[in-house]
Write an enzyme that holds these catalytic residues in place. Structure first.
Site, PDB file in Angstrom:
ATOM      1  N   GLU A 155      41.963  43.042  37.588  1.00 30.93           N
ATOM      2  CA  GLU A 155      42.844  44.561  37.178  1.00 30.93           C
ATOM      3  C   GLU A 155      44.432  43.647  36.872  1.00 30.93           C
ATOM      4  O   GLU A 155      44.328  43.420  37.591  1.00 30.93           O
ATOM      5  CB  GLU A 155      42.658  44.639  38.568  1.00 30.93           C
ATOM      6  CG  GLU A 155      43.798  46.568  37.980  1.00 30.93           C
ATOM      7  CD  GLU A 155      43.043  47.760  39.342  1.00 30.93           C
ATOM      8  OE1 GLU A 155      42.983  47.446  40.483  1.00 30.93           O
ATOM      9  OE2 GLU A 155      44.393  48.477  38.738  1.00 30.93           O
ATOM     10  N   ARG A 172      34.173  37.104  50.020  1.00 31.95           N
ATOM     11  CA  ARG A 172      35.533  36.389  49.341  1.00 31.95           C
ATOM     12  C   ARG A 172      35.777  35.091  50.179  1.00 31.95           C
ATOM     13  O   ARG A 172      35.576  35.341  51.258  1.00 31.95           O
ATOM     14  CB  ARG A 172      36.262  37.940  49.229  1.00 31.95           C
ATOM     15  CG  ARG A 172      36.839  38.073  50.003  1.00 31.95           C
ATOM     16  CD  ARG A 172      37.998  38.811  50.433  1.00 31.95           C
ATOM     17  NE  ARG A 172      37.852  40.297  49.437  1.00 31.95           N
ATOM     18  CZ  ARG A 172      38.770  40.466  48.470  1.00 31.95           C
ATOM     19  NH1 ARG A 172      39.607  40.172  48.523  1.00 31.95           N
ATOM     20  NH2 ARG A 172      38.279  41.652  47.449  1.00 31.95           N
ATOM     21  N   LYS A 181      46.588  41.467  46.371  1.00 35.61           N
ATOM     22  CA  LYS A 181      47.180  41.687  45.267  1.00 35.61           C
ATOM     23  C   LYS A 181      48.253  42.728  46.343  1.00 35.61           C
ATOM     24  O   LYS A 181      49.635  42.582  45.966  1.00 35.61           O
ATOM     25  CB  LYS A 181      46.428  41.941  43.961  1.00 35.61           C
ATOM     26  CG  LYS A 181      46.177  40.935  43.582  1.00 35.61           C
ATOM     27  CD  LYS A 181      45.832  40.900  42.053  1.00 35.61           C
ATOM     28  CE  LYS A 181      44.832  41.880  42.003  1.00 35.61           C
ATOM     29  NZ  LYS A 181      43.623  42.213  40.130  1.00 35.61           N
TER      30      LYS A 181
HETATM   31  P1  ATP Z   1      43.392  41.789  45.585  1.00 31.83           P
HETATM   32  O1  ATP Z   1      42.621  42.884  46.629  1.00 31.83           O
HETATM   33  O2  ATP Z   1      44.187  40.836  45.926  1.00 31.83           O
HETATM   34  O3  ATP Z   1      43.982  43.037  44.148  1.00 31.83           O
HETATM   35  P2  ATP Z   1      40.376  42.074  43.813  1.00 31.83           P
HETATM   36  O4  ATP Z   1      39.085  42.223  44.351  1.00 31.83           O
HETATM   37  O5  ATP Z   1      41.053  43.666  43.679  1.00 31.83           O
HETATM   38  O6  ATP Z   1      41.767  42.095  44.539  1.00 31.83           O
HETATM   39  P3  ATP Z   1      40.279  41.700  40.614  1.00 31.83           P
HETATM   40  O7  ATP Z   1      41.367  41.607  39.649  1.00 31.83           O
HETATM   41  O8  ATP Z   1      39.631  42.898  41.273  1.00 31.83           O
HETATM   42  O9  ATP Z   1      41.042  41.693  42.463  1.00 31.83           O
HETATM   43  O10 ATP Z   1      39.567  41.041  40.819  1.00 31.83           O
HETATM   44  C1  ATP Z   1      39.222  40.086  39.761  1.00 31.83           C
HETATM   45  C2  ATP Z   1      38.235  39.573  40.232  1.00 31.83           C
HETATM   46  O11 ATP Z   1      38.067  38.020  41.546  1.00 31.83           O
HETATM   47  C3  ATP Z   1      36.597  40.490  40.850  1.00 31.83           C
HETATM   48  O12 ATP Z   1      35.827  39.759  40.636  1.00 31.83           O
HETATM   49  C4  ATP Z   1      36.235  39.830  42.370  1.00 31.83           C
HETATM   50  O13 ATP Z   1      35.385  40.596  42.965  1.00 31.83           O
HETATM   51  C5  ATP Z   1      37.591  38.100  42.897  1.00 31.83           C
HETATM   52  N1  ATP Z   1      38.183  38.444  43.690  1.00 31.83           N
HETATM   53  C6  ATP Z   1      39.350  39.077  44.048  1.00 31.83           C
HETATM   54  N2  ATP Z   1      39.847  38.260  45.283  1.00 31.83           N
HETATM   55  C7  ATP Z   1      38.827  37.285  45.698  1.00 31.83           C
HETATM   56  C8  ATP Z   1      38.581  36.317  46.627  1.00 31.83           C
HETATM   57  N3  ATP Z   1      39.733  36.157  47.975  1.00 31.83           N
HETATM   58  N4  ATP Z   1      37.182  35.559  46.898  1.00 31.83           N
HETATM   59  C9  ATP Z   1      37.327  35.247  46.114  1.00 31.83           C
HETATM   60  N5  ATP Z   1      36.777  36.604  44.990  1.00 31.83           N
HETATM   61  C10 ATP Z   1      38.144  37.563  44.714  1.00 31.83           C
HETATM   62 MG    MG Z   2      42.081  45.218  43.120  1.00 28.34          MG
END
Ligand code: ATP
Ligand code: MG
Length: 550
Positions: A34, A259, A269
């Site tokens: 995102e 994760r 983020k």
């Molecule tokens: P955040 O909470 O940091 O915003 P998110 O999962 O909401 O993380 P996205 O932008 O939706 O962030 O993530 C893109 C991809 O990265 C998704 O497929 C997510 O599963 C993966 N991802 C995000 N954080 C991690 C992590 N700590 N370890 C492994 N994969 C991750």
């Molecule tokens: Mg997110």
């Protein structure tokens, strides 16, 4: 640490089975961030996993921006994400925006309504929450659940046309309010948000929810293996429901993995944005941030990050990886690549009283004793040099083998020097020390006359290049919070120390992002943000030694 052998293979095994059984002909994965912030090392784990997996089976990987939330998303984040994925060394096959599929998603929602599988609900967000029930208590059906198909079609179209305010109505799936899986209790599919979207502008005022949008995005792109993190495990039945009921031709499979969590690191983020917005750090690329851009500015290489991600493997169980393991991989990567040079972080002037005034001689120094192909360089030596303040003690404790009055040490690449006199200012602080050198002891001449116990580094003073060194400690002291605390209560007040020193004369050639090993101090990167043509700024990537073993 996770069991690498089995853990790195569980997703691969699924892929192999799916190819063998003919479920899929070709592997298509996607990395779906995102665009609401900069990528972090957790995202790197997902990037490496998705790209390497497809690559191994000669498949494809898309970069897809999951931009279904207009309020938090921004072009700046889109640009930075592209830059970071490319920098990590991956080339995406397709570049897509979920928002490009809004019309398709709308049509699929209409299809659900026509099939009696979705309805427009007038309950408020709060009411929906309270009607949803709990793990032990069934949910309650909304009084609007049994609206006719015609009424639902009409209301949904009017939602799209902007006739209602934010929160006034939502579109919900009609599944099962008594399902043991709360996610299946008539989840919201669409909400109203009168907001300008970074891609579609003001074209839409209704936006699909993640659980509805994501499976459709995957299906539209013919993704086969949709890899996500473990929190989405409970959402898998809904993922499959959307694919089935929306009659998508393509049938992607959701697979969850744990994760990445790192010690002393916040990894969401939202929290990282807070650190930026509250100016705890100087931007998303502050070298203390676990962002890809922060790691890059600190001096990490794509190889180090990729190797780290491969080593930690993929598992389905929660774990926290020691941040020292990441450091291990940058040391490994730079060991044979970085030029070994001398830098003085906290200078103390030394006058070599028996060395001829106005004489400068050039001495030979190896660029990397572990990689002789890197050759040699010439470094100046003269009557005035700088050494580290802590390489001298007026009253040394037992076992101190560096400089003290009457003691002799070896200057790396140069001569033995002996301390004879200590000069102090009015406050009694040491400002300069006077030594003599022994011309017989020149490095490389095979001198064996006597031995000294200490070797210290130095920089010739008249040609030395002033430099700033930025030394880092973890930004977060403890990632576990007590009740009533937030991660902001655990910020390390000493996460950045800035010192002014000197580097060797030939370092005027150093360019931003060049990496060096400073003798005894560790690996450093030329900072791209603060370095100017008049001033070199070095970020310490990592010190030389760690106790960490893998
Ligand atoms: P955040 O909470 O940091 O915003 P998110 O999962 O909401 O993380 P996205 O932008 O939706 O962030 O993530 C893109 C991809 O990265 C998704 O497929 C997510 O599963 C993966 N991802 C995000 N954080 C991690 C992590 N700590 N370890 C492994 N994969 C991750
Ligand atoms: Mg997110």
């Amino acid at each position: 640490m996770e069991n690498k052998q089995s853990s790195s293979n569980f997703i691969k095994n699924i892929v192999i089975d799916d190819l063998e059984s003919g479920k899929y002909e070709k592997v298509i994965t996607r990395f779906p961030p995102e665009p609401n912030g900069y990528l972090h090392i957790g995202h790197a784990k997902s990037i490496v996993l998705n790209f390497e997996l497809a690559d191994e089976f000669k498949g494809k990987t898309n970069l897809r921006f999951d931009d279904t939330n207009p309020v938090k998303e921004d072009q700046e984040f889109v640009d930075s994400i592209k830059e970071d994925v490319a920098w990590l060394g991956y080339e995406w096959d397709g570049l897509f925006f979920a928002s490009d599929y809004f019309e398709e998603m709308y049509n699929r929602a209409v299809l659900l309504i026509k099939k009696g599988k979705a309805y427009v609900d007038d309950l408020s967000a709060e009411e929906i929450r309270s009607y949803r029930g709990t793990l032990t208590e069934k949910g309650k059906e909304s009084p609007y659940r049994n609206r006719s198909v015609e009424e639902n079609l009409d209301l949904f179209e009017r939602m799209r046309n902007g006739e209602f305010k934010d929160g006034e109505k939502v579109l919900r799936a009609k599944i099962d309010m008594s399902s043991p899986n709360i996610t299946m209790r008539d989840p919201v599919l669409y909400r109203i948000a009168h907001a300008t979207h970074h891609n579609t502008g003001d074209k839409w005022c209704i936006y699909p929810m993640y659980d509805f949008a994501h499976p459709l995005e995957d299906a539209v792109e013919d993704v086969t293996h949709s890899i996500c993190t473990l929190e989405f495990e409970d959402h898998r039945p809904l993922y499959n429901w959307v694919i089935e009921e929306c009659e998508m031709e393509s049938k992607p499979k959701q697979i969850e993995f744990a994760r990445l969590n790192l010690t002393n690191t916040v990894m969401s983020k939202r929290k990282l944005k807070q650190l930026v917005d509250e100016a705890v750090v100087d931007g998303w690329d502050d070298p203390r941030m676990p962002t890809i851009s922060g790691l890059r500015r600190k001096g990490y290489t794509p190889d180090a990050i990729r190797n780290f991600c491969k080593e930690i493997g993929v598992a389905r169980s929660y774990s926290v990886v020691d941040a020292q393991m990441l450091e291990h991989f940058i040391r490994e990567d730079l060991k044979l690549k970085a030029l070994r040079t001398m830098g003085i972080l906290r200078p103390l002037k030394v006058i070599i009283t028996n060395y001829p005034e106005d004489q400068v001689e050039m001495l030979e120094a190896e660029n990397n004793p572990e990689n002789l192909e890197m050759g040699h360089r010439q470094i100046p030596f003269s009557r005035e040099i700088y050494i580290e303040q802590d390489d001298f003690m007026e009253e040394p404790p037992k076992g101190y083998h560096r400089l003290f009055p009457g003691n002799e040490v070896r200057l790396k690449h140069a001569y033995f020097i002996k301390c004879n006199e200590v000069i102090k200012n009015d406050q009694g602080e040491v400002t300069e020390i006077h030594c003599t050198y022994d011309p017989e002891t020149k490095s490389g001449t095979g001198f064996t006359g006597r031995k000294v116990k200490g070797t210290i580094h130095w920089v010739e003073a008249t040609n030395a290049v002033p430099a700033e060194f930025r030394l880092y400690e973890p930004l977060i002291l403890n990632e576990d919070q007590e009740e009533g605390e937030t991660f902001l209560d655990h910020i390390n007040p000493n996460s950045l120390e800035i010192v002014q020193g000197y580097v060797e004369a030939n370092m005027t050639e150093a360019k931003p992002q060049d990496k060096y090993q400073f003798f005894r101090h560790g690996y450093f990167n030329v900072d791209p943000k603060y370095t100017t043509k008049d001033k070199l700024v070095f970020n310490r990537i990592v010190s030389l030694k760690s106790s960490f073993k893998i």
